[in-house]
Design an enzyme around this catalytic site. Structure first.
Site, short mmCIF file in Angstrom:
data_model
loop_
_atom_site.label_atom_id
_atom_site.label_comp_id
_atom_site.label_asym_id
_atom_site.label_seq_id
_atom_site.Cartn_x
_atom_site.Cartn_y
_atom_site.Cartn_z
N GLN A 40 0.84 -1.19 0.00
CA GLN A 40 0.00 0.00 0.00
C GLN A 40 0.88 1.25 0.00
O GLN A 40 1.78 1.36 0.82
CB GLN A 40 -0.91 0.02 1.24
CG GLN A 40 -1.95 -1.09 1.25
CD GLN A 40 -2.99 -0.91 0.16
OE1 GLN A 40 -3.31 0.21 -0.23
NE2 GLN A 40 -3.52 -2.02 -0.34
N GLU A 91 19.44 0.18 -5.23
CA GLU A 91 20.22 -1.01 -4.93
C GLU A 91 21.49 -1.03 -5.78
O GLU A 91 21.58 -0.38 -6.82
CB GLU A 91 19.40 -2.27 -5.19
CG GLU A 91 18.13 -2.37 -4.36
CD GLU A 91 18.42 -2.62 -2.90
OE1 GLU A 91 19.46 -3.23 -2.58
OE2 GLU A 91 17.60 -2.18 -2.06
N SER A 129 22.96 -7.24 9.03
CA SER A 129 21.92 -8.27 8.96
C SER A 129 22.25 -9.33 7.92
O SER A 129 22.04 -10.51 8.14
CB SER A 129 20.56 -7.62 8.64
OG SER A 129 20.18 -6.73 9.66
N ASN A 130 22.75 -8.88 6.77
CA ASN A 130 23.10 -9.79 5.68
C ASN A 130 24.58 -10.14 5.80
O ASN A 130 25.45 -9.40 5.34
CB ASN A 130 22.78 -9.13 4.34
CG ASN A 130 23.15 -10.00 3.16
OD1 ASN A 130 23.39 -11.19 3.29
ND2 ASN A 130 23.21 -9.39 1.99
N TYR A 168 32.61 3.51 13.41
CA TYR A 168 31.57 2.60 12.92
C TYR A 168 32.05 2.00 11.60
O TYR A 168 32.53 2.72 10.72
CB TYR A 168 30.25 3.35 12.69
CG TYR A 168 29.17 2.45 12.13
CD1 TYR A 168 28.45 1.60 12.98
CD2 TYR A 168 28.89 2.42 10.77
CE1 TYR A 168 27.48 0.76 12.47
CE2 TYR A 168 27.91 1.58 10.25
CZ TYR A 168 27.21 0.75 11.12
OH TYR A 168 26.26 -0.09 10.62
N ASN A 192 27.63 -3.66 1.34
CA ASN A 192 27.50 -5.09 1.05
C ASN A 192 28.12 -5.48 -0.28
O ASN A 192 28.35 -6.66 -0.55
CB ASN A 192 26.02 -5.52 1.11
CG ASN A 192 25.16 -4.74 0.12
OD1 ASN A 192 25.59 -4.34 -0.96
ND2 ASN A 192 23.90 -4.53 0.49
N TYR A 243 28.29 3.88 -4.90
CA TYR A 243 27.37 3.20 -3.99
C TYR A 243 27.79 3.46 -2.55
O TYR A 243 28.59 2.73 -1.97
CB TYR A 243 27.34 1.70 -4.29
CG TYR A 243 26.27 0.93 -3.55
CD1 TYR A 243 24.94 1.30 -3.66
CD2 TYR A 243 26.59 -0.16 -2.74
CE1 TYR A 243 23.95 0.59 -2.99
CE2 TYR A 243 25.61 -0.87 -2.07
CZ TYR A 243 24.28 -0.48 -2.21
OH TYR A 243 23.30 -1.19 -1.53
N GLU A 258 23.12 4.40 3.49
CA GLU A 258 22.82 4.89 4.83
C GLU A 258 23.82 4.40 5.87
O GLU A 258 23.91 4.96 6.96
CB GLU A 258 21.39 4.48 5.24
CG GLU A 258 21.22 3.04 5.69
CD GLU A 258 21.23 2.05 4.53
OE1 GLU A 258 21.37 0.85 4.79
OE2 GLU A 258 21.09 2.47 3.36
N LYS A 259 24.58 3.38 5.54
CA LYS A 259 25.62 2.90 6.47
C LYS A 259 26.63 4.01 6.76
O LYS A 259 27.13 4.12 7.88
CB LYS A 259 26.31 1.67 5.89
CG LYS A 259 25.39 0.49 5.64
CD LYS A 259 26.09 -0.60 4.87
CE LYS A 259 25.14 -1.75 4.55
NZ LYS A 259 24.03 -1.34 3.64
#
Length: 342
Positions: free
Chosen positions: A59, A122, A178-179, A225, A230, A236, A239-240
């Site tokens: 939606q 992406e 996460s990945n 940090y 990835n 590229y 937000e990291k």
């Protein structure tokens, strides 16, 4: 006698030309005023941008008429109403839904000459199915600086007012991931760093997930940090870097495109690039041995700049209208895959 090299006939012709131009300008203004109430020129109608499928959502969000005004873009209407296909000024397609089959291109119903936009944030490593999309799209919206509609994940802007104080730092380095796949260069680099540097790992991959409002306060307690992308591709920077590191108030250690690319977005002394070190052990020694004076140098930009994040797809789609007057007409990406993989 005049010495301007122009005879009377030539001067009369020039005056006639100027008079004609002035008359045409006057007629154009009168035509603008003719149907405008109160003699005020009518504003041009808004551009209609049809979003064929909202990114990553079943939606779409509410899209009131002033949506783009909130982002500083006037006369721009966003809609997800597919019945507007025949009349929309621009139609934009987000690639993930095309890739998964959630959305299909209405090629048979496409009005002649209607510009179509291919949109994706992406990396090429996570983008499939581009070969079948050649010869369809006129413009590209992405993080690539050479995109027709360039929309980065973030940028630095002049600071207004005093800089926000940073929390005290109690740990050396953190990473939220996460990945987690062994074939990724970032995982391989982490494996090489871990024996020489204490890195606290958070995220689903480590079994230590952070809530949406917990990530930045947690990361802010660290000196560094690991802003490891990835995959490593042209421009590229996600937000990291912008959110997890700079906005959180820590210094990013970056793995991504070359240093020169990062320097196009941020001061050279606002981050640590892994390519500046011959080995992971050298990088670990540099981070662990950082003294307070040198560390403050990495934060000096905060006295004059602030981080602005671009994570809202509404703002990204409004950017189409902002760029619209300058977008190339008649352009078609015959080899979209070749362009994006470059």
């Amino acid at each position: 006698m005049s010495n301007d090299g122009c005879c009377p006939t030539q001067r009369h012709r020039a005056l006639g030309t100027l008079a004609g131009a002035a008359l045409l300008s006057t007629l154009w203004v009168l035509w603008q005023l003719r149907s405008a109430p109160g003699g005020v020129p009518a504003a041009p109608p808004p551009l209609t941008v049809l979003i064929w499928h909202w990114p990553f959502a079943d939606q779409p969000p509410e899209l009131p008429g002033n949506t783009c005004v909130r982002y500083g873009v006037a006369r721009c209407r966003l809609s997800t109403n597919r019945s507007l296909l025949a009349s929309a000024d621009v139609v934009v397609f987000h690639h993930r839904e095309l890739q998964t089959g959630w959305a299909r291109l209405p090629l048979a119903e496409r009005p002649p000459g209607q510009p179509w936009v291919w949109a994706s944030m992406e990396s090429p490593s996570h983008t499939r199915g581009l070969r079948r999309l050649g010869g369809i799209f006129n413009w590209v919206l992405s993080y690539r600086r050479d995109s027709d509609i360039f929309v980065p994940y973030g940028r630095l802007e002049p600071l207004e007012g005093p800089a926000r104080p940073l929390p005290a730092k109690s740990r050396v380095a953190s990473w939220v991931v996460s990945n987690f796949q062994e074939r990724q260069r970032r995982v391989q680099l982490y494996r090489q760093l871990a024996p020489h540097l204490q890195v606290d790992v958070f995220g689903r991959a480590s079994g230590r997930p952070l809530c949406a409002h917990c990530l930045l306060p947690t990361v802010a307690r660290y000196l560094f940090y690991l802003a490891f992308e990835n995959s490593q591709h042209r421009d590229y920077i996600t937000e990291k870097f912008w959110r997890n590191a700079l906005a959180a108030g820590t210094v990013p250690v970056v793995l991504g495109p070359p240093r020169a690319t990062y320097e196009a977005f941020a001061p050279a002394d606002a981050f640590v690039h892994v390519d500046d070190f011959g080995t992971a052990q050298e990088l670990a020694a540099f981070l662990a041995g950082m003294n307070a004076s040198r560390y403050r140098h990495y934060l000096a930009w905060r006295d004059r700049l602030r981080v602005r994040l671009f994570g809202d797809w509404r703002e990204r789609f409004c950017a189409i209208c902002a760029h619209y007057p300058r977008l190339p007409r008649g352009q078609v990406y015959q080899d979209l895959e070749g362009w994006f993989q470059a």
